[in-house]
Structures are given as C-alpha cells and as structure tokens.
Write a protein that holds these residues in place. Structure first.
Motif, mmCIF file in Angstrom:
data_model
loop_
_atom_site.group_PDB
_atom_site.id
_atom_site.type_symbol
_atom_site.label_atom_id
_atom_site.label_comp_id
_atom_site.label_asym_id
_atom_site.label_seq_id
_atom_site.Cartn_x
_atom_site.Cartn_y
_atom_site.Cartn_z
ATOM 1 N N GLY A 88 110.899 24.197 -18.087
ATOM 2 C CA GLY A 88 110.829 25.640 -17.901
ATOM 3 C C GLY A 88 109.726 26.005 -16.939
ATOM 4 O O GLY A 88 109.195 25.160 -16.207
ATOM 5 N N LYS A 89 109.348 27.260 -16.962
ATOM 6 C CA LYS A 89 108.302 27.733 -16.064
ATOM 7 C C LYS A 89 106.912 27.305 -16.518
ATOM 8 O O LYS A 89 105.928 27.576 -15.824
ATOM 9 C CB LYS A 89 108.389 29.252 -15.922
ATOM 10 N N GLU A 90 106.829 26.639 -17.674
ATOM 11 C CA GLU A 90 105.572 26.022 -18.053
ATOM 12 C C GLU A 90 105.215 24.913 -17.066
ATOM 13 O O GLU A 90 104.040 24.578 -16.897
ATOM 14 C CB GLU A 90 105.648 25.441 -19.470
ATOM 15 N N LEU A 91 106.230 24.331 -16.426
ATOM 16 C CA LEU A 91 106.014 23.309 -15.404
ATOM 17 C C LEU A 91 106.215 23.868 -14.003
ATOM 18 O O LEU A 91 105.358 23.715 -13.136
ATOM 19 C CB LEU A 91 106.976 22.132 -15.624
ATOM 20 N N PHE A 92 107.323 24.525 -13.763
ATOM 21 C CA PHE A 92 107.675 24.979 -12.419
ATOM 22 C C PHE A 92 107.220 26.420 -12.211
ATOM 23 O O PHE A 92 108.009 27.362 -12.296
ATOM 24 C CB PHE A 92 109.183 24.832 -12.201
ATOM 25 N N HIS A 93 105.933 26.576 -11.910
ATOM 26 C CA HIS A 93 105.328 27.901 -11.742
ATOM 27 C C HIS A 93 104.605 27.969 -10.405
ATOM 28 O O HIS A 93 104.615 27.000 -9.616
ATOM 29 C CB HIS A 93 104.378 28.211 -12.898
ATOM 30 N N ALA A 94 103.980 29.106 -10.144
ATOM 31 C CA ALA A 94 103.367 29.339 -8.833
ATOM 32 C C ALA A 94 102.251 28.344 -8.529
ATOM 33 O O ALA A 94 102.165 27.807 -7.409
ATOM 34 C CB ALA A 94 102.840 30.770 -8.757
ATOM 35 N N ALA A 95 101.382 28.079 -9.490
ATOM 36 C CA ALA A 95 100.278 27.151 -9.246
ATOM 37 C C ALA A 95 100.802 25.741 -8.977
ATOM 38 O O ALA A 95 100.241 25.001 -8.159
ATOM 39 C CB ALA A 95 99.326 27.156 -10.434
ATOM 40 N N TYR A 96 101.864 25.370 -9.682
ATOM 41 C CA TYR A 96 102.491 24.069 -9.447
ATOM 42 C C TYR A 96 102.986 23.985 -8.011
ATOM 43 O O TYR A 96 102.732 23.001 -7.300
ATOM 44 C CB TYR A 96 103.644 23.889 -10.423
ATOM 45 N N LEU A 97 103.696 25.003 -7.552
ATOM 46 C CA LEU A 97 104.215 25.005 -6.187
ATOM 47 C C LEU A 97 103.076 24.966 -5.172
ATOM 48 O O LEU A 97 103.138 24.218 -4.177
ATOM 49 C CB LEU A 97 105.085 26.247 -5.974
ATOM 50 N N ASP A 98 102.021 25.733 -5.408
ATOM 51 C CA ASP A 98 100.899 25.782 -4.470
ATOM 52 C C ASP A 98 100.183 24.441 -4.356
ATOM 53 O O ASP A 98 99.603 24.128 -3.310
ATOM 54 C CB ASP A 98 99.910 26.869 -4.882
ATOM 55 N N SER A 99 100.216 23.643 -5.417
ATOM 56 C CA SER A 99 99.573 22.328 -5.358
ATOM 57 C C SER A 99 100.234 21.428 -4.315
ATOM 58 O O SER A 99 99.601 20.506 -3.786
ATOM 59 C CB SER A 99 99.608 21.657 -6.736
ATOM 60 N N TYR A 100 101.496 21.692 -4.003
ATOM 61 C CA TYR A 100 102.195 20.965 -2.938
ATOM 62 C C TYR A 100 102.042 21.664 -1.589
ATOM 63 O O TYR A 100 101.894 21.007 -0.549
ATOM 64 C CB TYR A 100 103.685 20.846 -3.260
ATOM 65 N N LEU A 101 102.088 22.990 -1.593
ATOM 66 C CA LEU A 101 102.027 23.724 -0.330
ATOM 67 C C LEU A 101 100.678 23.606 0.355
ATOM 68 O O LEU A 101 100.587 23.704 1.585
ATOM 69 C CB LEU A 101 102.355 25.205 -0.573
ATOM 70 N N ARG A 102 99.610 23.381 -0.430
ATOM 71 C CA ARG A 102 98.273 23.315 0.173
ATOM 72 C C ARG A 102 98.149 22.197 1.205
ATOM 73 O O ARG A 102 97.345 22.295 2.137
ATOM 74 C CB ARG A 102 97.217 23.151 -0.918
ATOM 75 N N SER A 103 98.915 21.129 1.036
ATOM 76 C CA SER A 103 98.841 20.023 1.990
ATOM 77 C C SER A 103 99.713 20.267 3.218
ATOM 78 O O SER A 103 99.810 19.400 4.099
ATOM 79 C CB SER A 103 99.257 18.712 1.311
ATOM 80 N N HIS A 104 100.344 21.440 3.276
ATOM 81 C CA HIS A 104 101.175 21.809 4.427
ATOM 82 C C HIS A 104 100.808 23.230 4.877
ATOM 83 O O HIS A 104 101.651 24.130 4.871
ATOM 84 C CB HIS A 104 102.658 21.734 4.053
ATOM 85 N N PRO A 105 99.555 23.429 5.290
ATOM 86 C CA PRO A 105 99.070 24.799 5.563
ATOM 87 C C PRO A 105 99.746 25.479 6.738
ATOM 88 O O PRO A 105 99.731 26.711 6.820
ATOM 89 C CB PRO A 105 97.568 24.585 5.833
ATOM 90 N N HIS A 106 100.335 24.720 7.652
ATOM 91 C CA HIS A 106 100.927 25.335 8.836
ATOM 92 C C HIS A 106 102.429 25.585 8.678
ATOM 93 O O HIS A 106 103.073 26.054 9.616
ATOM 94 C CB HIS A 106 100.678 24.436 10.058
ATOM 95 N N LEU A 107 102.946 25.302 7.501
ATOM 96 C CA LEU A 107 104.373 25.503 7.263
ATOM 97 C C LEU A 107 104.661 26.982 7.032
ATOM 98 O O LEU A 107 104.026 27.628 6.196
ATOM 99 C CB LEU A 107 104.820 24.673 6.051
ATOM 100 N N GLY A 108 105.586 27.535 7.766
ATOM 101 C CA GLY A 108 105.915 28.952 7.642
ATOM 102 C C GLY A 108 106.584 29.265 6.312
ATOM 103 O O GLY A 108 107.176 28.396 5.663
ATOM 104 N N GLU A 109 106.510 30.543 5.918
ATOM 105 C CA GLU A 109 107.053 30.945 4.613
ATOM 106 C C GLU A 109 108.557 30.720 4.521
ATOM 107 O O GLU A 109 109.078 30.341 3.475
ATOM 108 C CB GLU A 109 106.727 32.421 4.361
ATOM 109 N N HIS A 110 109.272 30.946 5.610
ATOM 110 C CA HIS A 110 110.721 30.753 5.569
ATOM 111 C C HIS A 110 111.080 29.274 5.480
ATOM 112 O O HIS A 110 112.073 28.903 4.842
ATOM 113 C CB HIS A 110 111.378 31.405 6.787
ATOM 114 N N ASP A 111 110.262 28.432 6.091
ATOM 115 C CA ASP A 111 110.472 26.995 5.951
ATOM 116 C C ASP A 111 110.163 26.542 4.521
ATOM 117 O O ASP A 111 110.817 25.644 3.988
ATOM 118 C CB ASP A 111 109.602 26.224 6.943
ATOM 119 N N GLN A 112 109.174 27.170 3.908
ATOM 120 C CA GLN A 112 108.853 26.853 2.511
ATOM 121 C C GLN A 112 110.030 27.157 1.599
ATOM 122 O O GLN A 112 110.433 26.324 0.772
ATOM 123 C CB GLN A 112 107.625 27.654 2.054
#
Length: 421
Positions: A274-298
């Motif tokens: 559930g969202k106990e695992l797949f939440h915003a902070a979880y997603l951001d932990s992956y996105l931080r290593s891709h800082p130049h990736l555009g929002e639409h690509d995300q």
C-alpha cells in the motif's frame, strides 16, 4: 436481497457506490425452498462515483503519508467519511427510489502494516454508525480484519468475485461452443487468466483450470503517478488525466531500472502492499539521484514502472488474457504501455468487455457480494487468495433501526456469479 456496496480505494479521490439486487438460483434438481444456490445472479440497479470534497481528500492523503499525525485527525476523518458515505448513499437511493436491505462499507484504508511479509494490522476509517443511522438498515464494515487475524494478508479480497465471474463466463462459453469448436474451446479454457485492478495499488487474480486461484498486489498502479501529477499541476490535478502528462515525457531507463530493484516485486504470493511503502518520500529517494530529469520524464517513467511490474507478474503465471478494471483503465498512456509490455501473445481487455461489468463499479460490487455472503453465514475469503489459515466470514455488523435478524445460514458458496441486464 438489495445490497449497497461502498468502496473507497487507495487513490483516496472519492466514493464508488453500487446498489445491486442478488437473486439466488436454487440448486439444480432440488425441490427444497431455500436450498444452497449454485449460481448467484446479480443485477446492478444504480451506480455512482462521488468525489470527496477538497478538505476531506486532503486530510485522507495526509493520513496516508508515513508521518506522525494527531489522533484528532484520525477521529475527525473517521466521522466525516462516515457522514459523507451516508449522505452520498442516501442521495443515490432517493434518486432511484431504492431502499437496500443491507449496506457494506469498506471505508478508507489508512494503515496496512506489514512486517516480514506478514500483515500485522489494517485500519479502515469511515464510521458505519452514521450510515446505519441515516438509512436505518444494517451495515457491514471492517471486512479485512478477520482475515488478518487468521494470518492472512487481508488483501486483495477481490479474488473471490473474479473467480465467480470467470466461472460463469467459462460456463457460458462452453454452452455456446458447438461441436466443431470444442477442441479450440477446451484449449482456450486451459490458459491462465488474470483479472487486474488498477487503483492506487495494482492487484491481480490469476485463475487457471484445476488450480486454486491466486491473488496478490503487484505494486503501484496510480499511487506514484498521482503524486507526480499533483506536483506537475500544482495540485490542480490529482491524477494524470488522459495520460497526457506521461505522454509528454520520455521514459528514463536508468531510473526505471533503479525503481525495479524494489524487493517487494520479487516476493512470492500471497502478498499485499500500500501507500505505507509507495509514497512521496519513497519516490523522492530515487528521484534525488536524477536531479536533471524533467517532471514529465519522471511521470512517464513511473507509468512505465506500473506497466512493467504488472506484465512481469502476469508472465510468471503464464497468463494469456488480462481483464482490467479500475481508474487506471482511463489512462490511455498507461494502458498503451501495459499492452506493449504484455506483448502480442497476451490479450488485454476490460471487465466491461469480458463480463459486462463497468470498470468503476467492480470493487463496490465486491463489497455488496461480501455482504450477501456474510449475511448468509458464508466465507468471503480463501487461503489461496490471502494466505490465511482458512476461509473466514468477512466483517462485522452494525444494526439498523431494529434488531439484527440474520437468516438461517447456507452451507456452501455459489459456484458462479451471473450479471443480469
């Protein structure tokens, strides 16, 4: 019986309502009144999707984030969602001049805690007493806890509905097949079929002849997509309308590969998440290593993640047909990617096409079905679907205006569920 089913899913965007009439067909050849039915016919009398008001939706989403919240917010949402459900159902009943014999309210799951693959607790809010008070009829609620207490996942519960619908569809196909097509029909019947729900979380039920059905959550469906949709639109959209945001981006294969390392995807069924695992902070932990990736690509990449994880789960079970329902079916970009991931040898269809069941009504109809089963003393769960020690009767009753008077229990569940026009 006329039963109302109310469902709020992991997308937390509104309430799905169905009012259905259940007509049991007596056992073939039986002269006994009230004999256990082999086929249960259901007719949908009314259905509606009622969106939450902005404040209630925001507060529910706040409860779904992995952060401490005041107990007053939990209590407030419990009462407000109960009143909201009572009002929405009362309006639907009034508009169609209907009065149900029973209401089944799933409520909003705000916690589904898992430790070492075992569900330790599950919590749904939406006080059923407000519904019972408003409509004056009994309400069944808390339909997952007994399965969890018996060692089960408490989810997904929809596998039982899927099995009954497919059993009836298979019988209808066999009846319609002529002798010249008998061999082909038999060959088709041996192929595993997956019934897929695309809510906040994706779950599938895999059904194959001579095997117990298997059901499990595959991972996120719209959960991560919705987070990015709200960010891209500054909160004006709670989801990727028509898949336009993802279609405007390009999948980043490096990010997708990293997202696919999530250990949950490799766990064996039965399993739930559930969202106990797949939440915003979880997603951001992956996105931080891709800082130049555009929002639409995300958002294009997490859409591809949903499609890939579902397709891989289907392949593990040699599925040849996927029957989809849920809000994700309204996202053309998600469905396009899912079709590509499944490949040309797997048919992707919908519950509308396969069963004549509107995709948005399926889980609310599940609630109504669970109500019919519990009312008649029949189990609403199966060990092969949830991993519990045994089948269990689902939920607990809140009486209506008068005493709770249940009928004499039946002895076995119907084998098929037939949808009537």
């Amino acid at each position: 019986m006329i039963i109302a089913g109310l469902m709020t899913g992991t997308s937390a965007d509104g309430l799905d309502l169905v009012i259905a009439e259940f007509l049991p067909d007596p056992t073939v050849g039986s002269d006994l009144v009230g004999a256990d039915p082999t086929t249960l016919t259901v007719r949908i009398l009314a259905e509606r999707e009622t969106p939450f008001d902005e404040e209630l939706s925001a507060d529910i989403l706040r409860l779904l984030e992995p952060a401490d919240v005041p107990l007053s917010l939990v209590s407030s949402v419990d009462a407000r969602l109960g009143r909201f459900s009572a009002e929405a159902l009362s309006e639907l009943c009034s508009d169609h001049d209907l009065r149900p014999d029973l209401v089944v309210s799933h409520g909003q799951t705000v916690r589904h805690d898992i430790s070492d693959g075992q569900v330790t607790s599950t919590l749904q809010l939406g006080q059923p007493a407000f519904i019972a008070e408003r409509l004056g009829v009994p309400v069944l609620s808390d339909v997952r806890s007994r399965d969890v207490a018996a060692g089960g996942q408490g989810a997904p519960l929809v596998g039982l509905l899927d099995s009954l619908l497919l059993s009836d569809a298979a019988q209808a196909d066999a009846t319609q097949a002529d002798a010249a097509e008998a061999d082909a029909t038999e060959a088709d019947a041996t192929a595993p079929t997956a019934v897929l729900n695309l809510g906040g979380i994706a779950n599938i039920t895999v059904i194959a002849p001579d095997q117990d059905p298997v059901a499990f959550d595959t991972g996120p469906a719209n959960a991560l997509i919705d987070i990015l949709a709200r960010r891209i639109t500054d909160g004006s959209q709670g989801y990727d309308r028509d898949g336009a945001l993802a279609a405007a981006g390009t999948v980043d294969e490096e990010l997708l590969t990293e997202l696919l390392t999530e250990p949950y995807y490799e766990l064996p069924a039965p399993k739930s998440t559930g969202k106990e695992l797949f939440h915003a902070a979880y997603l951001d932990s992956y996105l931080r290593s891709h800082p130049h990736l555009g929002e639409h690509d995300q958002i294009a990449t997490v859409t591809a993640l949903t499609a890939r994880t579902i397709a891989e789960a289907a392949r593990r079970h040699d599925v040849t047909t996927v029957i989809a329902s849920g809000g994700g079916t309204r996202n053309p970009e998600l469905m396009r990617r899912l079709g590509e991931e499944l490949g040309e040898n797997v048919e992707l269809t919908s519950t509308d096409e396969a069963f004549g069941l509107p995709e948005g009504s399926k889980e609310a109809l599940l609630m109504a079905l669970l109500g019919w089963l519990s009312w008649h003393g029949l189990d609403g769960t199966e060990p092969s679907l949830t991993g519990a020690r045994g089948p269990r009767i689902a939920g607990r009753f809140t009486p209506g205006d008068g005493p709770l008077q249940l009928p004499e229990p039946l002895h076995r569940r119907p084998a098929r569920l037939r949808l009537a026009d």
